[in-house]
Every structure is written in structure tokens, then in C-alpha cells.
Design an enzyme around this catalytic site. Sequence first.
Site, PDB file in Angstrom:
ATOM      1  N   ASP A  37       0.974  -0.722  -0.093  1.00 36.40           N
ATOM      2  CA  ASP A  37       0.168  -0.212  -0.393  1.00 36.40           C
ATOM      3  C   ASP A  37       1.104   1.182   0.145  1.00 36.40           C
ATOM      4  O   ASP A  37       1.851   1.240   0.217  1.00 36.40           O
ATOM      5  CB  ASP A  37      -0.590   0.100   1.318  1.00 36.40           C
TER       6      ASP A  37
HETATM    7  P1  ADP Z   1      -3.695   4.462  -0.022  1.00 38.96           P
HETATM    8  O1  ADP Z   1      -4.005   3.222  -0.812  1.00 38.96           O
HETATM    9  O2  ADP Z   1      -2.895   5.233  -0.908  1.00 38.96           O
HETATM   10  O3  ADP Z   1      -3.657   4.142   1.632  1.00 38.96           O
HETATM   11  P2  ADP Z   1      -6.261   5.099   0.666  1.00 38.96           P
HETATM   12  O4  ADP Z   1      -7.583   3.929   0.177  1.00 38.96           O
HETATM   13  O5  ADP Z   1      -6.805   5.198   2.053  1.00 38.96           O
HETATM   14  O6  ADP Z   1      -5.241   5.318   0.452  1.00 38.96           O
HETATM   15  O7  ADP Z   1      -7.304   6.503   0.121  1.00 38.96           O
HETATM   16  C1  ADP Z   1      -6.559   6.919  -1.519  1.00 38.96           C
HETATM   17  C2  ADP Z   1      -7.752   8.498  -1.716  1.00 38.96           C
HETATM   18  O8  ADP Z   1      -9.146   8.939  -1.244  1.00 38.96           O
HETATM   19  C3  ADP Z   1      -6.458  10.200  -1.149  1.00 38.96           C
HETATM   20  O9  ADP Z   1      -5.229   9.861  -1.395  1.00 38.96           O
HETATM   21  C4  ADP Z   1      -7.530  10.657  -0.733  1.00 38.96           C
HETATM   22  O10 ADP Z   1      -7.660  11.153  -1.795  1.00 38.96           O
HETATM   23  C5  ADP Z   1      -9.224  10.272  -1.008  1.00 38.96           C
HETATM   24  N1  ADP Z   1      -9.764  10.201   0.827  1.00 38.96           N
HETATM   25  C6  ADP Z   1      -9.785   8.054   1.823  1.00 38.96           C
HETATM   26  N2  ADP Z   1     -10.013   9.636   2.790  1.00 38.96           N
HETATM   27  C7  ADP Z   1     -10.118  10.317   2.784  1.00 38.96           C
HETATM   28  C8  ADP Z   1     -10.606  11.440   3.796  1.00 38.96           C
HETATM   29  N3  ADP Z   1     -10.697  11.577   4.892  1.00 38.96           N
HETATM   30  N4  ADP Z   1     -10.218  12.798   3.757  1.00 38.96           N
HETATM   31  C9  ADP Z   1     -10.095  13.341   2.118  1.00 38.96           C
HETATM   32  N5  ADP Z   1      -9.722  12.666   1.247  1.00 38.96           N
HETATM   33  C10 ADP Z   1     -10.418  11.046   2.061  1.00 38.96           C
HETATM   34 MG    MG Z   2      -3.368   3.451   3.087  1.00 32.85          MG
END
Ligand code: ADP
Ligand code: MG
Length: 618
Positions: free
Chosen positions: A325
Site C-alpha cells: 500500500d
Molecule cells: P492508500 O491506498 O494510498 O492508502 P486510501 O485508499 O486510504 O489511500 O485513500 C485514497 C484516496 O482517497 C486518498 O488519496 C484521498 O484522496 C481520498 N481519501 C480517503 N480518505 C479520505 C479522507 N478522510 N479525507 C479526504 N480524502 C480521503
Molecule cells: Mg493506506
Amino acid sequence: MAHIHQHNNKNIFMNLRILFLSIILLITGILLNYLTEKTLLNDSIIIISMLISGYNIFLSGLKSLLRKHVTINLLITIAAIGALLIGHLEEGASVVVLYNLAELLEDYASDQTRKSIKALLKLKPDVVKILRDDREIETSISDTVPGDLFILKPGDRIPLDGKVIEGYSNVDQSAITGESLPITKRIGNDVFAGSLNLDGYLVARATKMAYESTLSRILNLIEEAEESKSPTETFIDNFSRWYTPTIIILSIFFAIIPTFILKLPLVDWVYRSLVMLVVACPCALAISTPVAMVSAITSASRYGVLVKGGSYIELISKTKVVAFDKTGTLTDGKLSVKEVFGSNQEEIISYAASLETRSEHQIASAIIDKAKNLGIILKEPTNFKSYPGKGVIGRIDEKTICVGNQLLMNDIGIPLELQQNNGTVVYVSKENQLIGKITFTDNIRDEAEPTINALKKRKFKIVMLTGDNQITAGNVANNLELDGYYAQLLPEEKVAVIKSINDKVVMVGDGVNDAPALAVADVGIAMGVIGSDVALETADIALLEDKLDRIPYIIDLSNETMTTIKQNIALSIILKFMIIMLTIPGWISLWLAVGLGDMGLTLFVIINSLKLSKIKPF
Ligand code: ADP
Ligand code: MG
């Protein structure tokens, strides 16, 4: 083998004394027989030696006979009595004494491998200083309930899980997480039972019952893991199930056929069949896998790596792809706001931060930190909803606010193109009108590069899965020279990507929002789970802290464990086979069969397995 778990320290000392006495008696008897002539007295000494060291064995052997059940103890009993009947008293006694020695070695080994767990157990103090009506009273930890306030003075071992409500101190969590650097605890931080309060005075509010603390959970998980059986162990168990009876039948033929059909001397062939009986004992084979697994699992726990069972050790050694991730895994868990774009920056941060108070995401904490720095008072959101992989929506001051990426903006009818910008970005909208955007610095962890290099050296293919945008993902993937990346993924799309990989795959994620992908991967490794019970329970392998270097470590440990197990099994089988072959012409004596085929093998398996604890993270 069940008897691994049954002994405690006291038993080992008791058995050691009995064994010691019987060895002395046996040697005395044999020497006397050798030096003088065979007398009744000498033989009695040998018989006594056999009886005291074999008492438990004979008893359990006879019991198993009544239950019509073939156990190793029964085999040894028959061998001892048989040897006595055909006039090989000395050897019969040796069989019993050496077998006893092998058993004791086994107990010692299981004790050694469990040592660090016992050390963990000792970390739980029994008493706690709690504050009641502003008075400090000492009470047993089992009398506390969540919500109690407890005091930690410098040098105190922390007795309960709690949240700091007063004070400031450095805490050494190394005993539970393997991380040697002390961690500064301030108001609002979690403290964990078993860690050591170093220099400050803290007041904390208990968050859990004593028996539910993270330390207790870890101990339970390790215990369960050590008891669970890996496929190899199950295979060996099944193998032993037919191996032992086969050899027993073989040994009966051995005693009968040559004598009655070929008219060869009865005593010789009964002797050989007794050797066969001793060889039928699958002791070393039975411990070949569990001793190595337990040694590996315990050793890993010392570095803050919780492996939930031997089967994952076995699986890891078969994987070819590692999927990471991005946010919070390859990059620093702590994001920070870089820039705010828009006409009213305070309004943007205020709305965004108020909404994000309901989210656990790293982006949320970054925005809230920013608001706190600016001295903005946060409001309570209503109708809050989180869209994993996209963002969050809710109402503040009767207005609908959205904070999220372009996917979320598109969902609410705001068309957005991915812009050329460096790093993670979220957009903020009010009543479906874009009011601004916030960018974040998301630094690649220091250990990311050495970890990726170490994995490449081990011939792994490395990919990254992220919910973040293409550009940020591409930059990180380029920087780290990954073999591939998948961006803008929703949680369920991460699952689909993992499923689409044909090789066995390890997925490394942060446990909370990556849980579905971790679950479908062959091996799911959750990072930084201390403090998150769900992640601790659901991952196949849990890293208590955010330590990427533990990934190559656990891979090395798993590979080394599987090699060790293969060596243990191969040597056990080859040696037994050789002994059987050499028995036919009568070249193997009874005591050699036990000494080599049981005690020697057991010793080899143990030493070979204990050396696994020498493997360390880089
Ligand atoms: P990763 O796979 O890189 O860990 P996530 O799946 O957790 O990322 O989140 C992907 C995207 O969704 C973030 O880059 C953001 O743009 C958006 N996002 C997720 N959760 C939030 C939140 N609580 N507030 C704002 N944007 C969010
Ligand atoms: Mg993550």
C-alpha cells in the site's frame, strides 16, 4: 506431539534428577558387569536404573495397551521387556534411559523457544496505583475497569492500556514491540501494558480491562499460533500414523519368519525385531516441524512481528510478489498539509477539519493538525459518511461539505481533471461548489529504499497499490524503482488487483483501510498495529510498529525455517531408513538404535531449530 506443551519447569528439574540417578546406576551396573563377572547384584542395579527412569514410560505404555492404542511409550516398554527376556538387560535399560534423555531434551527445547513469551508474561505488573477522590491507592489490576485513572511514576512498568490525560514522559515499548527507541508520550497518546515509563510522571485513563490489554492479546495470539498446525506438520502427523504401525508389523515378521521358516536362531531375530520397534518411534520426526515453527514464531515476536501460525511461515516461503500500500506504508504514516489553495483559506480548513474529526485517515489527522495550528475551533459534523478511497461527506452549519479526491468530486457533479501536481491532493466543496484544494507532503519512509532493494535481491516482484492519484503514485513508484503500480483504486479494486496476480502474493498495508486486500492476499501483513485491535486480530502477520525492514526479515526467517524443517525431516527419514537396513544383517545394536535414531536425532532437530533465533532484521 502433544507432550511438548505438558511440562513446566518444576517437572523438568524433577525429571533431570531422576534421569541423572538412573544414568549413574546404569553406568555403575554396566561397569561392574564388565570389570567383575555378571552377578545378581550388578543386574539388580541395572534393573533399578531401568525401573526408576522408565516408571512413567511403562505406566503410560501399559495404559495405552489397555486402550488398544499404539504409543511410543508402549513401543519402548515392549522393547525394554523384550530385551530383558532375551538376556539383553543392559541394552534394555539403555533404551529406556536414552529415550528418557531424548524426552528431556525435547522439554528443554520447548522451554527455550518459549522463553521470550515467559519474559513477556513477567512484564505484566499485578498492582496499579490508581487515583480515587484525588487519593492514590494501590490495587490489583484485575480490580480496575476502563475509565479508572492510574498513575505512572518514573521507572514504573505500565500495568494497563490507557490514554495519557496528564504529564509528559518517555516510554520504552521495546519489550512488546522490539523497537528500542523510547517514545515520547503526551496528553492524548496511548500507553500499553508491559512498556516501561522512563522519566516522567503520567496520569492515564484506563481504556481496557486488564485481561484485554494489547499485551494480553499478543500473548494469546502467540500461544494460538504455536499450537496451530502447518500443512507440513499435518502431513508428518499423517505419515507417522501409518509409519509406526507398518514398522511394528514389519518387526513382528522379523521375529517370526526367519526363525520359523528359515530355522535361524530365535534370540538373534527377536533382538533385531526389537531394534526395529525402537526405530518405529517417530519422535524426532514428530518434533521436526513444530520445534522449528515455535522457535521461529517466538523469535519473530521479539522483533515485534506477530505471525499467526506456522502455515504463514510456510506460505511466505512460496510467495513471489510483494504488494505494498502507499499511504502510511511506503510513505510516512504522518502526512502534513503543504499548501491550501482557494480564496478563503481559513474557511476551507475549518470546514475540512471539522468534517475530518470523524475520519481515521492520515489525511484527516493532517488537516486537523493544520486547523489546530491556525487556532481554528472545530465544529461537530452531522450526516457524516466516509467513502473509502474517495473521501468524506457531511453537513456543517447546515451546509453539505465534501472533502476528497477527484473521484468524489465527480460523484457530486463537479468535473475535475487530474492536474499535474506533486503529491497527494484533496478538494473541498461547499454545497456542491468547489471552494478549494489542499495539498500534502507525504514523505517516502527512510527504510523504504533499503527494504525494496532487499526484496529485489531476493527475487521478488514489487508492486504498489494506492487509492491516491496517478501522478503521486507514479512519482513514488519511480523513486523506489518498483516493478509496477496501480493508482486511484477503491478498496474493492485493490482486492481485484490482488486476485488478478497469478503468483502467490504478500500484501503489506496499514491494516485499517486495507483490511479487505490483506484478507485476499496469500499472506496479509499489517503494519503499525499496536493500538488497533482489529488490525492485530485480522492480519496474518502483524508488525506492531511501522517498520518496513521487518518484511525482508520475516521472509528470511520463513525461508530459513522451511530449510531447517526440510533438513530435520530428511535426516530423520534417511537415518531411520539406514538403521532399518543395517538391522537386517544385525549390525545395529539396540542402544545404538535409541542413541542415534532417537536421542541423537532429537538433539539434531533441536539444535538445528534453535539456531533460527539467530536471524535478525537488518
Ligand atoms: P492508500 O491506498 O494510498 O492508502 P486510501 O485508499 O486510504 O489511500 O485513500 C485514497 C484516496 O482517497 C486518498 O488519496 C484521498 O484522496 C481520498 N481519501 C480517503 N480518505 C479520505 C479522507 N478522510 N479525507 C479526504 N480524502 C480521503
Ligand atoms: Mg493506506
